[in-house]
Design an enzyme around this catalytic site. Structure first.
Site, short mmCIF file in Angstrom:
data_model
loop_
_atom_site.label_atom_id
_atom_site.label_comp_id
_atom_site.label_asym_id
_atom_site.label_seq_id
_atom_site.Cartn_x
_atom_site.Cartn_y
_atom_site.Cartn_z
N ARG A 35 0.83 -1.21 0.00
CA ARG A 35 0.00 0.00 0.00
C ARG A 35 0.86 1.25 0.00
O ARG A 35 1.86 1.33 0.72
CB ARG A 35 -0.94 -0.01 1.21
CG ARG A 35 -1.93 -1.16 1.11
CD ARG A 35 -3.14 -1.04 1.98
NE ARG A 35 -3.88 -2.29 1.94
CZ ARG A 35 -4.79 -2.61 1.02
NH1 ARG A 35 -5.10 -1.75 0.06
NH2 ARG A 35 -5.40 -3.79 1.04
N ASP A 36 0.45 2.23 -0.82
CA ASP A 36 1.17 3.50 -0.90
C ASP A 36 1.01 4.25 0.43
O ASP A 36 -0.08 4.28 1.01
CB ASP A 36 0.62 4.35 -2.06
CG ASP A 36 1.55 5.48 -2.44
OD1 ASP A 36 2.11 5.45 -3.55
OD2 ASP A 36 1.72 6.41 -1.62
N ILE A 37 2.09 4.86 0.88
CA ILE A 37 2.10 5.56 2.17
C ILE A 37 1.27 6.85 2.11
O ILE A 37 0.84 7.37 3.15
CB ILE A 37 3.56 5.84 2.59
CG1 ILE A 37 3.69 6.01 4.10
CG2 ILE A 37 4.15 7.02 1.86
CD1 ILE A 37 5.12 6.04 4.60
N ASN A 93 4.87 6.37 -13.79
CA ASN A 93 5.53 7.64 -14.07
C ASN A 93 6.98 7.39 -14.47
O ASN A 93 7.64 6.53 -13.89
CB ASN A 93 5.49 8.54 -12.84
CG ASN A 93 4.07 8.89 -12.43
OD1 ASN A 93 3.21 9.13 -13.28
ND2 ASN A 93 3.79 8.89 -11.13
N VAL A 102 10.53 7.68 -6.92
CA VAL A 102 11.25 6.48 -6.47
C VAL A 102 11.72 5.75 -7.72
O VAL A 102 10.90 5.40 -8.59
CB VAL A 102 10.35 5.56 -5.61
CG1 VAL A 102 11.12 4.30 -5.21
CG2 VAL A 102 9.84 6.29 -4.37
N HIS A 106 7.43 1.09 -10.71
CA HIS A 106 6.26 0.64 -9.94
C HIS A 106 5.01 1.05 -10.69
O HIS A 106 4.93 2.16 -11.24
CB HIS A 106 6.27 1.24 -8.53
CG HIS A 106 6.58 2.70 -8.49
ND1 HIS A 106 7.86 3.18 -8.58
CD2 HIS A 106 5.77 3.79 -8.38
CE1 HIS A 106 7.83 4.51 -8.54
NE2 HIS A 106 6.58 4.90 -8.43
N HIS A 108 1.30 2.09 -10.28
CA HIS A 108 0.31 2.55 -9.31
C HIS A 108 -1.02 1.91 -9.68
O HIS A 108 -1.46 2.01 -10.83
CB HIS A 108 0.12 4.07 -9.40
CG HIS A 108 1.29 4.89 -8.97
ND1 HIS A 108 1.37 5.50 -7.74
CD2 HIS A 108 2.44 5.21 -9.62
CE1 HIS A 108 2.51 6.18 -7.65
NE2 HIS A 108 3.17 6.02 -8.78
#
Ligand code: AMP
Ligand code: ZN
Length: 120
Positions: A35-37, A93, A102, A106, A108
């Site tokens: 899970r994204d922070i 991205n 980052v 990844h 999203h």
């Protein structure tokens, strides 16, 4: 600010190895998701290849299999989370203009709300 694109100090490699704990929602031999922070939707999960690839520009032919696996995981997690039929957004991205922060690729996965188009 110099952005480190190397594997040596990569946060997401540390999530993958287990050196740093995170909220894991999916794991396989080649892929993991957590899970994204800073979630931008009711569900916001980041899906990564275990292999360090800094950006889309660094993709090679073997990386094509990793990319396919990210989408297979997205489909599975969207089903688990209950919004596969309703719909969801997947985004990757690349570099500064797209806001990549980052440097371990990844996907999203965002779901649980309506999304606008074009994106910001
Ligand atoms: P991007 O801007 O596409 O590179 O996305 C990086 C994402 O990583 C952002 O959505 C951040 O909120 C997320 N992120 C940064 N640090 C962490 C962390 N420690 N745990 C989970 N997600 C993180
Ligand atoms: Zn990495």
């Amino acid at each position: 600010m110099t952005l480190d694109k190397s594997e040596a100090d990569c946060l997401f490699c540390k999530f993958s190895s287990g050196e740093i704990a995170t909220d894991i929602v999916y794991q396989s031999e080649h892929v993991m998701a957590f899970r994204d922070i800073n979630p931008q939707a009711p569900t916001h999960v980041l899906i990564i290849p275990r292999r360090h690839i800094a950006t889309i520009n660094d993709l090679d032919e073997p990386g094509a299999a990793d990319i396919g696996r990210l989408f297979l995981a997205a489909k599975e997690i969207a089903t688990q989370e209950g919004f596969a039929g309703e719909g969801y957004r997947v985004t990757m991205n690349c570099n500064a203009a797209a806001g990549q922060t980052v440097f371990h690729i990844h996907l999203h996965l965002l779901g649980g709300r309506q999304f606008g188009w074009p994106p910001g």
